[in-house]
Enzyme design. Sequence first.
Site, PDB file in Angstrom:
ATOM      1  N   LYS A   1       9.825  26.093 -22.039  1.00 50.80           N
ATOM      2  CA  LYS A   1      10.301  25.642 -23.353  1.00 50.80           C
ATOM      3  C   LYS A   1      11.817  25.841 -23.465  1.00 50.80           C
ATOM      4  O   LYS A   1      12.507  25.033 -24.078  1.00 50.80           O
ATOM      5  CB  LYS A   1       9.609  26.432 -24.468  1.00 50.80           C
TER       6      LYS A   1
ATOM      7  N   ARG B   1       1.214  15.546 -20.218  1.00 49.73           N
ATOM      8  CA  ARG B   1      -0.178  15.193 -19.863  1.00 49.73           C
ATOM      9  C   ARG B   1      -0.771  14.368 -20.987  1.00 49.73           C
ATOM     10  O   ARG B   1      -0.135  14.163 -22.019  1.00 49.73           O
ATOM     11  CB  ARG B   1      -0.989  16.475 -19.728  1.00 49.73           C
TER      12      ARG B   1
HETATM   13  P1  ADP Z   1      -3.013  20.477 -27.404  1.00 50.47           P
HETATM   14  O1  ADP Z   1      -1.588  20.572 -27.844  1.00 50.47           O
HETATM   15  O2  ADP Z   1      -3.393  19.116 -26.937  1.00 50.47           O
HETATM   16  O3  ADP Z   1      -4.005  21.094 -28.323  1.00 50.47           O
HETATM   17  P2  ADP Z   1      -3.171  22.885 -25.824  1.00 50.47           P
HETATM   18  O4  ADP Z   1      -1.927  23.349 -25.158  1.00 50.47           O
HETATM   19  O5  ADP Z   1      -3.667  23.640 -26.980  1.00 50.47           O
HETATM   20  O6  ADP Z   1      -3.020  21.333 -26.107  1.00 50.47           O
HETATM   21  O7  ADP Z   1      -4.297  22.831 -24.701  1.00 50.47           O
HETATM   22  C1  ADP Z   1      -4.966  21.659 -24.382  1.00 50.47           C
HETATM   23  C2  ADP Z   1      -6.348  21.975 -23.953  1.00 50.47           C
HETATM   24  O8  ADP Z   1      -6.353  22.537 -22.685  1.00 50.47           O
HETATM   25  C3  ADP Z   1      -7.047  22.937 -24.889  1.00 50.47           C
HETATM   26  O9  ADP Z   1      -8.317  22.459 -25.213  1.00 50.47           O
HETATM   27  C4  ADP Z   1      -7.126  24.217 -24.103  1.00 50.47           C
HETATM   28  O10 ADP Z   1      -8.332  24.892 -24.332  1.00 50.47           O
HETATM   29  C5  ADP Z   1      -7.069  23.736 -22.686  1.00 50.47           C
HETATM   30  N1  ADP Z   1      -6.319  24.671 -21.882  1.00 50.47           N
HETATM   31  C6  ADP Z   1      -5.071  25.111 -22.087  1.00 50.47           C
HETATM   32  N2  ADP Z   1      -4.702  25.950 -21.123  1.00 50.47           N
HETATM   33  C7  ADP Z   1      -5.746  26.042 -20.287  1.00 50.47           C
HETATM   34  C8  ADP Z   1      -5.988  26.753 -19.079  1.00 50.47           C
HETATM   35  N3  ADP Z   1      -5.089  27.554 -18.545  1.00 50.47           N
HETATM   36  N4  ADP Z   1      -7.176  26.605 -18.487  1.00 50.47           N
HETATM   37  C9  ADP Z   1      -8.095  25.799 -19.024  1.00 50.47           C
HETATM   38  N5  ADP Z   1      -7.936  25.105 -20.147  1.00 50.47           N
HETATM   39  C10 ADP Z   1      -6.785  25.217 -20.777  1.00 50.47           C
HETATM   40  P1  ADP Z   2       2.230  25.724 -27.820  1.00 47.10           P
HETATM   41  O1  ADP Z   2       2.836  25.560 -26.480  1.00 47.10           O
HETATM   42  O2  ADP Z   2       1.389  26.929 -27.922  1.00 47.10           O
HETATM   43  O3  ADP Z   2       1.583  24.459 -28.290  1.00 47.10           O
HETATM   44  P2  ADP Z   2       4.380  25.121 -29.727  1.00 47.10           P
HETATM   45  O4  ADP Z   2       5.787  25.467 -29.491  1.00 47.10           O
HETATM   46  O5  ADP Z   2       3.987  23.705 -29.560  1.00 47.10           O
HETATM   47  O6  ADP Z   2       3.476  26.030 -28.782  1.00 47.10           O
HETATM   48  O7  ADP Z   2       3.968  25.633 -31.190  1.00 47.10           O
HETATM   49  C1  ADP Z   2       2.636  25.653 -31.612  1.00 47.10           C
HETATM   50  C2  ADP Z   2       2.566  25.671 -33.127  1.00 47.10           C
HETATM   51  O8  ADP Z   2       3.274  26.803 -33.673  1.00 47.10           O
HETATM   52  C3  ADP Z   2       3.200  24.486 -33.827  1.00 47.10           C
HETATM   53  O9  ADP Z   2       2.328  23.389 -33.885  1.00 47.10           O
HETATM   54  C4  ADP Z   2       3.537  25.049 -35.197  1.00 47.10           C
HETATM   55  O10 ADP Z   2       2.404  25.095 -36.024  1.00 47.10           O
HETATM   56  C5  ADP Z   2       3.936  26.471 -34.893  1.00 47.10           C
HETATM   57  N1  ADP Z   2       5.398  26.591 -34.718  1.00 47.10           N
HETATM   58  C6  ADP Z   2       6.069  26.431 -33.568  1.00 47.10           C
HETATM   59  N2  ADP Z   2       7.406  26.598 -33.747  1.00 47.10           N
HETATM   60  C7  ADP Z   2       7.580  26.859 -35.059  1.00 47.10           C
HETATM   61  C8  ADP Z   2       8.738  27.139 -35.884  1.00 47.10           C
HETATM   62  N3  ADP Z   2       9.958  27.201 -35.386  1.00 47.10           N
HETATM   63  N4  ADP Z   2       8.515  27.381 -37.202  1.00 47.10           N
HETATM   64  C9  ADP Z   2       7.273  27.354 -37.739  1.00 47.10           C
HETATM   65  N5  ADP Z   2       6.154  27.102 -37.016  1.00 47.10           N
HETATM   66  C10 ADP Z   2       6.304  26.858 -35.689  1.00 47.10           C
HETATM   67 MG    MG Z   3       2.475  22.671 -28.606  1.00 43.63          MG
END
Ligand code: ADP
Ligand code: ADP
Ligand code: MG
Length: 675
Positions: A116, A292
């Site tokens: 990130k 992805r």
């Molecule tokens: P999205 O933003 O589409 O919700 P996430 O980052 O939350 O994506 O993860 C996408 C999907 O992949 C989720 O359903 C999560 O359970 C699965 N996932 C994420 N990391 C892993 C991992 N290391 N192994 C298996 N499944 C994973």
């Molecule tokens: P991940 O890789 O786990 O998906 P993200 O950076 O996409 O992480 O953040 C996941 C969630 O966390 C966002 O969808 C939002 O709800 C919250 N979030 C992330 N950054 C911020 C921020 N700067 N302020 C408030 N909420 C945030």
């Molecule tokens: Mg995210």
Amino acid sequence: MFQKILIANRGEIACRVASTARRMGIQTVAVYSEADAGSRHVEMCDEAVLIGPAAARESYLKGDAIIAAARATGAQAIHPGYGFLSENEEFAQACAEAGLVFIGPPASAMRAMGSKSAAKTLMEKADVPLVPGYHGDRQDSAFLRQQADRIGYPVLLKASAGGGGKGMRIVERGEDFADALASCKREAISSFGDDKVLVEKYLTRPRHIEIQVFADTLGECVYLFERDCSVQRRHQKVLEEAPAPGMTAERRRAMGVAAVNAAKAVGYVGAGTVEFIANQDGSFYFMEMNTRLQVEHPVTEMITGTDLVEWQLRVANGEALPLTQEQLRIDGHSIEARIYAENPEKGFLPSIGRLRHLRAPDAVCFARNAGGAPGSPAAVRIDAGVREGDEISPFYDPMIAKLIVWGPDRQQALARMRQALAAYQVVGLSTNVAFLQRLMDSEAFSSADLDTGLIEQNRETLFPAPRPATAATLALAAAALLGAERAPAGAPANSKPWLLQNGWRMNGQLARALAFGDETGPRDVTASYAGDGWSLAVDGARHTLEPVRADGSELAVKLDGQLLRGSVVREGDVFHVYAAGRHTALAHTDPLAHAGEAEAEAGALTAPMPGKIVAILVAAGATVAKGAPLLVMEAMKMEHTISATHDGVVEKLLYEVGDQVTDGAQLLTLSALED
Ligand code: ADP
Ligand code: ADP
Ligand code: MG
């Protein structure tokens, strides 16, 4: 086009990829772990290769075993789905080295977006707006604290390598910074093997709005508009919709162009999502790019009439994008709900177990109005990787299905979602279906007053106190119980005892207490034979109950002359009643039935319903007499005592206090006393 591809994933996404491949005449190879030998994705593919034990580390994350499976089966390309290896650049590289096409972006683009922090540095250069923060290399606590002070509290600490909502800490005050940083770094190293963090301004009441982008190898890159994924729990998406309510054409274009710039800056190819965090005033900032196909891609397919997996396959095959930016348009509104095996009331804890009974709403397809987007005519779509009888295991994500609806506008999509959720029946584990129904009914969601704190801010309406089961619900359960008792012995389960003409007599029985209990405690229900049906007393009020029809679990009765329809599914001693779009679980205690069961299972003592062990009253080796209390379970907010089925010696206790047990699980073993 490829003749054969391997799908390096499981569950709903493996099934979803397989169905597009099949439609395109492409052969599919599944890979599976020992836990998934009988799973739906294996059944859906033309071939399947076992790659290892249940643990993902030893199967779905084993790149070399997957590549070996592709070579052995002659697959030309690998689709990684989401999760698992989908964002693993070494795997993408290894595929290329093995002469296989990785259906995804080039390894270099994944590397650029994988961190990130590094991604934000790149985005800064491409003039993509960023949340105020620090994403540099310096990691010492004092320096990061200074940065947080400069940014202004609250700040958010994020694991640079993080994902799936993990590795984040909100820091409200400077004094808390050092502790939060230490804990964030601990989680980051244990979950992602990298303790680098970044600091961001924590926005209050933001929305999560993301843009679907697609690029081909010929230099074209388009955006397929936005998805609003603001409704989250623990920073993870629960509901997603497209388009985002309140989005203006200008802002859509600005976000789309920013996302395309982000993709171009890293030489992106294939499907990707650029996630933004947006203020209520519409200003937006880059958060991260997911390199992805996303879980929620179907809402985009529904409003654009595209099949994004087909697009992925075509792009991976070197073809041009099927549509240009000018050809892409939005038609209607789509909402997706993730149906999870989890317990919203207990902090959304995953719930494992077997899907003993599963009824999903019917998928609905119809021809859209002429001139509408081509293809994708579904109005209700269910993407599932499991069937009735399958298990939700602790090894993988506990998602049961994705329910996706389309409507010409948000109101109609919402109405369809309500209707579809009401048709869901899942017995065997806890799900979030009722919670999703409450979300649909909430003022905040239905009026599109969205922000990422929606669930927290609406706790009171989303987590109401348990309500007593209605007389109608109790009447359906009573009818199921009394009707079942009348079924002739040995009759097939779907026989229709109620249609037999010869009488309703409950042989000589008079008023009888039906020991039902709901979430509020035991309920006072008595039944007695009366004419063509029963007389039912609920909390002292008399009702007439007449059977009308019974077909499997589907019942129709008349309560006080009014027609009632519903389903009653029995799970051990629990009656699951589905009526008027609601699910109610009623516990039933039947001492007679228990004596019978115990006899049949000599020496094995099993849980009468799913629940928790709250007390163990005996030790291994103890000699007990028939009827002695052995263990206490809590289920449905009531305690159930498990007693000795015969005189004997307690051989083995199979659970500890606090353990969660599934219905039918053996709790302890009791040997017979020797004469
Ligand atoms: P999205 O933003 O589409 O919700 P996430 O980052 O939350 O994506 O993860 C996408 C999907 O992949 C989720 O359903 C999560 O359970 C699965 N996932 C994420 N990391 C892993 C991992 N290391 N192994 C298996 N499944 C994973
Ligand atoms: P991940 O890789 O786990 O998906 P993200 O950076 O996409 O992480 O953040 C996941 C969630 O966390 C966002 O969808 C939002 O709800 C919250 N979030 C992330 N950054 C911020 C921020 N700067 N302020 C408030 N909420 C945030
Ligand atoms: Mg995210």
